[in-house]
Design a protein around this motif. Structure first.
Motif: not given
Length: 677
Positions: A283-291
Motif C-alpha cells: 500500500t506504499d505506507a510511509k512513516f518518518a521521524e526527524p529525530d
C-alpha cells in the motif's frame, strides 16, 4: 491494618488466597498464550514501522529492501522459538535463561543474563504502553496531548490487574488478545480479498515523499543502514523468552504445554508480522521521524508532515476504507494489545526476581508472595521503574526503541550457548541411541540459534549504540555489580551466622535494667515482666533531666514500696540517650561474660499522628542499644485505647491488664504468625 485501607485493598485486589490454592492459579494453554505471548504479538504494531523508519534515513528508494529485512526477521524469530522449545522442556523451574546460564556456564553468566532480562522487562513495559497510547491516539485524537499521563495511568491499571493474581489477570487479558488476533487476521484476509478483486489499495501517505539525512548511500554505509533496519525489526522477537520464565505457571505437563504455547506463538507472530509488513509495502505506507534522520514531505506544498498515523493504523485504514468499523476495531485492539503486551513483563519480571532472590542475588522480599499469590513486590518495582522511564522519555516510542532488544539478545545468545553445554553434558552419559539422536538434534537447534542470535546481538550493539543503546550498556553492568554485591552480603552474613561451640554457652549472669520515666501502668507492667524473667540482678534506671522531678519520682517509688531498686543517672546537659548508654556500657565492662537486658516500656497507638507524640525517646534508645554487644533490648508493649481501632475485635485480657473484658468465641488458631510474617 485499619478497616478502611483493608476494605480498599480487598475491593482492588480481591480476597486473600491461601497457599493451598496456588494450584488453582495455574494456566491452561489457551489462557497462557495471551498471558505470555502478548508482547511478541504486539510487536506487529511497531516492528514493521521501525523497519520503515530506519530505512527512511536513506530516502524512499531504501523501502525496496523492506521484504528482505522482514524475511530475515522471520527467520530469526522461528529460530529463537525452535531453540526455546528445547529450553522449556529441559528447565521448568521458572529460572529460564538465568537458570540455563547458571547451571551450564557458571554463576557470573547467570547474573549477566538476569541483569539483561530485568532491564529488558522494564523497557518492554515502557515501549509497549507508549506505543499503545500512540496507536490509540490515531483513533482518539484528544489523547495525543496527554500521552505521558495516559501511559502512566495504563501502567497503574496493569499493576492492579496483576496484583489480583495470575489467573484472574490471564482471563481478563485473554479476550483482548484473541480479539487483536481476530482483527489483524481479518484485516489481512479482507485485504487479500480486495487485492484479488482488483481493488487498488493505497495508504494515505502513499503520495508523500520520504527524504532522509543519509540519501545516496553506497558501500559500507548502505550495509550499515540495512543492518540498522534489521536490528530495528528484531524488536519483533522481544517477549519470546517470557515463556521460559513462566513455565511454573503452566498446568502439567509443564514443559510440553510451554513448548506447545511457544510453537503457537511463533506461528501466529510470524504470520501477523509478515502480513502487516507485506501490506505496508503493497500500500506504499510511509512513516518518518526527524529525530531518526527521516522526513515525510507533502509534494503539493513542500511542507513536512508530522502527524502521520502509525503504520498498522495506515494499513487498517486502507484495507477497511469501505468499512470504517473494521478500521476502528483494528486500531482499538492494537492499542489494547500493546497495553497488555506489558503484561508479559509483569508475569516474567516478578518470577525472575523471585528466582534471583531465592539465589540471594536480590533482596529476599522479592521471593515473597502477596495476598493473591502473586509476587507483589516485584510487580510494584517493575511498574515504578517503567513509569519513571515513560516520564523521562515523554512516552516517545522512537526514543525508547533504541534502548530495546539489547538485553533480550544478550539473554538469547548466552542461553543458547548454555543449552549446547547442557546437551554435551547429557550426551557424555546417555547410552540409548534414540535419546542420543534426539539430544543431538536439540543441540544442533540450540547451536544454530546461538550463532544467529550472537550475530544479531553484534549488529544491534553496533547500529543502536549511539542512538541510545549505550544507556542499556551502562545499566546492565551496574545491575550486575549490584546483584553480585547483594550475593556477597548474604554469603557473608550466612558465614557469620554459622553456629560454633561458643554460641551455645550460657552467659554467666543476666543483668536486667528497666528504663523508667515516671510511675504509671506501662512502667509497672515493664517491672512485672522483667521480674517474671528472673534475671540475676534487676534495677530500674531513670535519667535526672529535672532534679525536682527526679526527687519526686524517688519519693513516690519509696512510698509504693516497689521491690526493685531505682537508680537515678545524672544528666547535666539534659540528655537521655547518652547517660543510659554510658551506664549500660559500664555494667558490661564490669562483667564482660554477662549479658544486660534492657526493658523499655513502649506505647502501641492507633493513629499515625500519635507516633509523632509517643515513643521517640524509646526509639532513639533502642537504635543505639541494639549496636552494643552483649546487650538485649526488650520492648514491653502497652496498648492505648486508640489501638483498639486496628484490631477490629476485642482481645482477651493480657497479663497485668484489666481494662478489657474477656472475648468469647475466638476461632481456633487465632493470633498465629505465618512464616512470611
Amino acid at each position: 491494618m485499619s478497616k478502611v485501607p483493608d476494605l480498599a485493598k480487598r475491593l482492588l485486589l480481591g480476597r486473600a488466597l491461601s497457599s493451598a490454592q496456588q494450584s488453582e492459579q495455574l494456566l491452561k494453554k489457551r489462557i497462557a498464550l495471551p498471558v505470555f505471548a502478548s508482547d511478541a504479538l504486539s510487536s506487529v504494531a511497531y516492528a514493521p514501522q521501525e523497519i520503515l523508519l530506519a530505512l527512511g534515513a536513506g530516502g524512499l528508494v531504501m523501502y525496496h529492501y523492506t521484504p528482505w529485512i522482514a524475511a530475515a526477521v522471520v527467520i530469526i524469530l522461528l529460530t529463537v522459538v525452535a531453540s526455546y522449545r528445547q529450553n522449556v522442556r529441559a528447565y521448568q523451574s521458572g529460572g529460564g535463561d538465568f537458570e540455563v546460564a547458571t547451571t551450564n556456564l557458571g554463576g557470573n553468566w547467570g547474573v549477566v543474563v538476569a541483569s539483561a532480562l530485568l532491564v529488558d522487562y522494564v523497557l518492554t513495559v515502557a515501549v509497549s504502553v507508549s506505543s499503545g497510547v500512540e496507536n490509540l491516539g490515531a483513533l482518539l485524537k484528544f489523547m495525543q496531548p496527554h500521552e505521558v499521563g495516559v501511559a502512566i495511568a495504563i501502567v497503574v491499571l496493569l499493576t492492579l490487574g496483576n496484583l489480583r493474581g495470575l489467573k484472574e489477570a490471564g482471563v481478563a487479558f485473554a479476550i483482548p488478545t484473541y480479539l487483536f488476533m481476530f482483527a489483524v487476521f481479518g484485516m489481512l484476509a479482507w485485504g487479500l480479498v480486495r487485492l484479488a478483486s482488483g481493488a487498488e489499495l493505497q495508504a494515505e501517505t502513499a503520495h508523500y515523499e520520504v527524504r532522509g539525512d543519509e540519501m545516496g548511500l553506497a558501500g559500507f554505509a548502505l550495509v550499515f543502514l540495512l543492518l540498522r533496519a534489521f536490528s530495528s525489526g528484531c524488536a519483533a522477537l522481544t517477549g519470546v523468552e517470557a515463556i521460559s520464565n513462566g513455565v511454573p505457571a503452566f498446568r502439567k505437563p509443564k514443559g510440553e504445554n510451554a513448548a506447545t504455547t511457544l510453537l503457537m506463538l511463533g506461528l501466529v507472530a510470524m504470520t501477523l508480522f509478515g502480513g502487516v509488513t507485506a501490506f505496508a509495502y503493497i500500500t506504499d505506507a510511509k512513516f518518518a521521524e526527524p529525530d531518526q534522520g527521516s522526513h515525510l514531505i507533502d509534494p503539493s506544498t513542500g511542507r513536512p508532515v508530522t502527524d502521520a498515523d502509525p503504520v498498522i493504523a495506515q494499513v487498517a485504514h486502507t484495507v477497511f476504507s469501505n468499512f470504517t468499523p473494521g478500521f476502528a476495531l483494528v486500531t482499538a485492539m492494537t492499542g489494547l494489545i500493546l497495553f497488555l503486551a506489558a503484561n508479559t513483563a509483569f508475569n516474567g519480571f516478578p518470577v525472575l526476581g523471585s528466582v534471583l532472590a531465592q539465589n540471594r542475588y536480590l533482596p529476599r522480599q522479592l521471593h515473597t508472595r502477596g495476598d493473591r499469590l502473586a509476587y507483589s513486590n516485584g510487580i510494584i518495582i517493575l511498574a515504578t521503574m517503567a513509569g519513571l522511564l515513560i516520564y523521562a522519555y515523554d512516552a516517545s516510542v522512537s526514543r525508547l526503541i533504541p534502548l530495546y532488544t539489547v538485553g533480550v539478545f544478550v539473554s538469547f545468545t548466552v542461553s543458547q550457548v548454555g543449552m549446547v553445554r547442557h546437551w554435551n553434558r547429557l550426551l557424555a552419559t546417555e547410552p540409548d541411541p534414540a535419546q542420543r539422536r534426539r539430544m543431538r538434534t536439540s543441540r544442533g537447534i540450540n547451536a544454530f540459534g546461538a550463532t544467529l542470535t550472537g550475530i544479531v546481538l553484534v549488529v544491534v550493539l553496533i547500529t543502536k549504540f549511539a542512538l541510545g543503546a549505550y544507556i542499556v550498556c551502562i545499566a546492565m553492568p551496574l545491575l550486575f555489580l549490584l546483584m553480585k554485591a547483594i550475593r556477597r552480603h548474604y554469603d557473608r552474613v550466612a558465614a557469620e551466622l554459622v553456629p560454633s561451640g561458643e554460641d551455645v554457652a550460657l552467659p554467666a549472669r543476666n543483668h536486667g535494667i528497666v528504663l523508667v520515666s515516671k510511675i504509671h501502668k506501662p512502667t509497672l507492667r515493664a517491672l512485672a515482666y522483667a521480674r517474671a524473667t528472673r534475671p540475676s540482678t534487676l534495677e530500674a534506671v531513670t535519667v535526672a533531666v529535672d532534679h525536682e522531678e527526679s526527687q519526686r519520682l524517688q519519693q513516690e517509688w519509696d512510698a509504693l514500696d516497689i521491690p526493685v531498686p531505682l537508680k537515678i543517672l545524672d544528666s547535666p546537659y539534659r540528655e537521655i540517650t547518652r547517660p543510659v548508654l554510658s551506664y549500660v556500657k559500664s555494667v558490661r565492662r564490669r562483667s564482660p561474660r554477662d549479658v544486660v537486658t534492657v526493658f523499655i516500656p513502649e506505647y502501641v497507638v492507633g493513629h499515625w499522628w500519635e507516633h509523632l507524640l509517643h515513643n521517640q525517646s524509646a526509639l532513639r534508645l533502642k537504635g543505639r542499644l541494639l549496636f552494643q554487644p552483649g546487650v538485649m533490648v526488650t520492648s514491653v508493649a502497652w496498648q492505648l485505647q486508640s489501638s483498639d481501632r486496628l484490631k477490629g475485635r476485642k482481645e482477651p485480657p493480657g497479663p497485668g491488664s484489666s481494662r478489657r473484658p474477656p472475648r468469647t468465641g475466638a476461632r481456633p488458631g487465632a493470633g498465629s504468625v505465618s512464616d512470611r510474617d
